[in-house]
Design an enzyme around this catalytic site. Structure first.
Site, PDB file in Angstrom:
ATOM      1  CB  SER A 154      85.753   5.446 147.541  1.00  0.00           C
ATOM      2  OG  SER A 154      84.577   6.227 147.512  1.00  0.00           O
ATOM      3  CE1 TYR A 167      83.811   2.119 150.888  1.00  0.00           C
ATOM      4  CE2 TYR A 167      83.336   4.380 150.255  1.00  0.00           C
ATOM      5  CZ  TYR A 167      83.551   3.064 149.905  1.00  0.00           C
ATOM      6  OH  TYR A 167      83.515   2.697 148.593  1.00  0.00           O
ATOM      7  CE  LYS A 171      86.876   1.633 149.050  1.00  0.00           C
ATOM      8  NZ  LYS A 171      87.373   0.317 148.583  1.00  0.00           N
TER       9      LYS A 171
END
Ligand code: NAI
Length: 306
Positions: A154, A167, A171
């Site tokens: 991401s 996150y 990622k």
């Protein structure tokens, strides 16, 4: 199916394929001749709950196309259950050719408020999940001297975003995992690449729509469907992309980007070495003109999807 597909007869595991991007990748793989393990625990965006429905539904959709699929509802987040996902491919189809690490959850919170549980849950599904499923497939890829990994990363990690320390860390970790696999397993003809997708899915469905401008913007962003990610995933799984290994791509509606990877941009040197004072008076001022801004993904991808 009369014409041979790009991934004809390959056995492809797609995790988190009960909806969103994973579902579209699973369907696109099947349309190109793959036999698909549709994995999904059927969780909420934050990873709560468990339903057999979504995985089975997508497997049924693939069956309706005249292709082969099996549903699997094991979690990617633990070694034993991740191994069962790979075993499902072997039991059902006798081999495994590609792993698409797509399963994911979000637990957004500003860093100074983020709990250990919020950190853990996201790292477990994304980083551990990608590791566990990849690791379970690795001996088979090594043995058969072929295999392909595709991992969803991401721009939250590659560039930055508010409220996503868990996150983003996972990622960017996945990008490093992918590169490491590409290096370690190249000699067995195994490839590993990342896709950084942008897609309208339930994960980003919470953008505010209070004003007409915001509503118009969301309508434009909605064109950026999860289906737009699938062609690149199928191409990467195909033997026709043998030259492509260790790369990070981004897909945003009709654009495909090759993303950069960190390299030194500038250096300073002092023959006699550095004191902290020298670093302050010489090194940092000299390097400062090349500093990166505190960009977020939206600052870098600042135009509406094309
Ligand atoms: P989604 O929420 O629609 O799909 C994720 C799926 O993963 C869900 O169906 C969920 O049930 C499943 N899942 C969650 N935990 C699992 C577990 N432990 N084991 C197996 N399955 C599990 O989200 P979306 O948007 O389709 O995202 C897919 C991937 O793309 C994720 O890795 C996400 O981080 C990534 N991504 C998506 C972006 C977007 O714009 N939608 C942007 C950047 C990355």
């Amino acid at each position: 199916m009369t014409q041979l597909g790009l991934v004809q007869n390959k056995v492809v595991v797609v995790t988190g394929a009960g909806g969103g991007i994973g579902r579209e990748i699973a369907l696109a793989m099947a349309r190109e001749g793959a036999r698909v393990v549709v994995n999904d625990i059927g969780a909420s965006v934050s990873g709560e709950g468990h339903s057999e429905g979504p995985a089975q539904q997508v497997a049924n959709e693939i069956g309706a196309l005249g292709a082969q699929a099996v549903a699997n509802t094991d979690s990617v987040a633990e070694a034993a259950s991740a191994a069962r996902i790979v075993q499902c491919a072997l039991d059902q189809f006798g081999r495994i050719d590609a792993v698409v690490n797509n399963a994911g959850i979000l637990r957004d919170r500003f860093f100074h408020k983020m709990s250990v549980d919020e950190w853990d849950a996201v790292i477990k599904v994304h980083l551990y999940g990608a590791y566990h499923v990849s690791r379970a497939a690795a001996p088979h890829f090594k043995e058969q001297e072929s295999g392909c990994y595709i991992h969803m990363t991401s721009t939250s990690g590659l560039v930055g975003n508010f409220g996503q320390a868990n996150y983003a860390a996972a990622k960017l970790g996945i990008a490093a995992l992918s590169k490491s696999i590409a290096l370690d397993m190249q000699k067995f003809n195994v490839r590993s690449n990342c896709i950084s997708p942008f897609a309208w899915s339930r994960m980003i469905g919470s953008i505010p729509t209070d004003t007409p401008e915001q509503q118009a913007r969301v309508e434009r962003i909605k064109q950026m469907t999860p289906a737009k990610i699938a062609p690149l995933a199928v191409a990467l799984a195909s033997d026709a992309s043998q030259e492509t290994n260790g790369q990070i791509f981004a897909v945003r509606n009709n654009e495909i980007f090759l993303m950069s990877q960190p390299r030194p941009v500038r250096s300073v040197h002092r023959g006699e070495g550095w004191t902290p004072q020298d670093v302050l008076s010489h090194a940092l001022p000299a390097l400062q003109s090349s500093y990166f801004g505190l960009d977020r993904s939206a600052d870098v991808f600042s135009w509406d999807p094309i």
